[in-house]
Scaffold this active site. Structure first.
Site, PDB file in Angstrom:
ATOM      1  N   SER A  48       0.812  -1.214   0.000  1.00 62.63           N
ATOM      2  CA  SER A  48       0.000   0.000   0.000  1.00 62.63           C
ATOM      3  C   SER A  48       0.846   1.265   0.000  1.00 62.63           C
ATOM      4  O   SER A  48       0.486   2.256  -0.647  1.00 62.63           O
ATOM      5  CB  SER A  48      -0.939   0.004   1.214  1.00 62.63           C
ATOM      6  OG  SER A  48      -1.817  -1.092   1.172  1.00 62.63           O
ATOM      7  N   HIS A  80       0.222   4.157   4.248  1.00 63.30           N
ATOM      8  CA  HIS A  80      -0.429   4.920   3.180  1.00 63.30           C
ATOM      9  C   HIS A  80       0.118   6.346   3.139  1.00 63.30           C
ATOM     10  O   HIS A  80       0.522   6.845   2.088  1.00 63.30           O
ATOM     11  CB  HIS A  80      -1.943   4.984   3.411  1.00 63.30           C
ATOM     12  CG  HIS A  80      -2.637   3.701   3.140  1.00 63.30           C
ATOM     13  ND1 HIS A  80      -4.018   3.582   3.125  1.00 63.30           N
ATOM     14  CD2 HIS A  80      -2.175   2.446   2.878  1.00 63.30           C
ATOM     15  CE1 HIS A  80      -4.362   2.335   2.869  1.00 63.30           C
ATOM     16  NE2 HIS A  80      -3.256   1.630   2.718  1.00 63.30           N
TER      17      HIS A  80
END
Length: 307
Positions: free
Chosen positions: A164, A216
């Protein structure tokens, strides 16, 4: 945002399109590693009856851990830890720095894997076709590394895995590429709003339990800065001027002053950010002590779930 949508928003520049081979290779590598992890996990042999039976028993040693243990249809946390998951204690106290890299090649389950690889294909191929495999490979790896650093600074009581951070790095690079190459876009507002919407959705998903939003955020910020450095393109009209036969005309700068400023500022931020992050990490610092509210960025409790 799909590749064709982005191309519609650009003016024709006659750029040579690269063949995208690195992005498919990344996908194949992630899938292959997941298969190896599941083979190593061997749920029927290692799972006791406390948490329930393995899921998809027909797969035998490739079957998944009980849903109560892993809702993503994947291996146990102990297997992920064994295979190289990001674990603050082992990175800092065990001197296993390589986990900052290996964690981005592991996934918590098949759901996690499919979602990430779909987005890697959508964003990675478009970028690789336009900018080539070297620049996109650097963005992917460095963004994943940046995401691992921020994750390790704030999540020190749990393990973390997934691409991610690298994926959000690609998104961040696409966003900064839009800003630094603003003059070569036609549908500027449409492209800008589309990027903001996609990034907001991914960060919102990161507020759910089981999702590492610090990876993220770290990957997004790193990729955003790298986009200003690696994806800068000549300003609109420069190629036409270069290829024109008008002699004696005033020379046109390849890049505008704003692009140079963004390049310099982004380079300083990337080097400083990664350096400071690594120093804090290996000095045993806990990011939560320096930012009391930052834990809300990773998981926001509601009446439906707790963190």
């Amino acid at each position: 945002m799909r590749s064709r949508d982005m191309e519609r928003g650009r003016k024709h520049r006659g750029d040579t399109q690269w063949t995208a081979w690195l992005t498919p290779t990344i996908v194949v590598a992630n899938v292959s590693i997941f298969i190896v992890v599941m083979y190593t996990n061997d749920c029927p042999k290692t799972t006791t009856g406390a948490n329930g039976d393995c899921v998809a028993k027909l797969l035998r040693r490739f079957s998944f851990q009980p849903l109560r243990e892993n809702p993503f249809l994947g291996p146990s946390s102990s297997t992920l830890e064994k295979m190289g998951a990001l674990d603050w204690r082992k990175v800092v106290q065990g001197n296993e720095k390589w986990r900052l890299i290996t964690a981005m090649w592991l996934h918590a389950g098949i759901i996690h894997l499919v979602m990430n690889m779909f987005d890697v294909i959508v964003f990675g191929i478009r970028l690789e076709q336009q900018f080539g495999f070297i620049r996109i490979g650097l963005i992917y790896l460095i963004s994943g590394f940046g995401g691992s650093i921020l994750s390790a600074l704030f999540l020190q009581k749990s393990i973390s895995v997934g691409a991610s951070g690298a994926l959000l790095g690609l998104m961040g690079a696409m966003f900064s590429e839009l800003l630094t190459n603003w003059t070569i876009y036609k549908s500027k507002l449409c492209a800008l709003l589309s990027f903001l919407f996609i990034i907001a959705i991914n960060l919102a998903i990161g507020l759910l339990p089981w999702v590492d939003n610090f990876a993220h955020i770290g990957g997004l910020l790193t990729g955003f800065c790298l986009g200003f450095i690696l994806l800068m393109q000549p300003q609109s009209g420069w190629e036409e001027f270069r290829n024109s036969s008008q002699y004696g005309a005033r020379a046109r700068s390849k890049y505008n002053p704003c692009q140079y400023v963004l390049f310099f500022v982004a380079a300083v931020l990337v080097v400083a950010g990664l350096t400071v992050g690594l120093v804090m990490l290996f000095n045993g610092e806990n990011g939560n002590k320096h930012c009391k509210w930052c834990h809300r960025l990773d998981c926001y409790p509601t009446s439906k779930w707790s963190c």
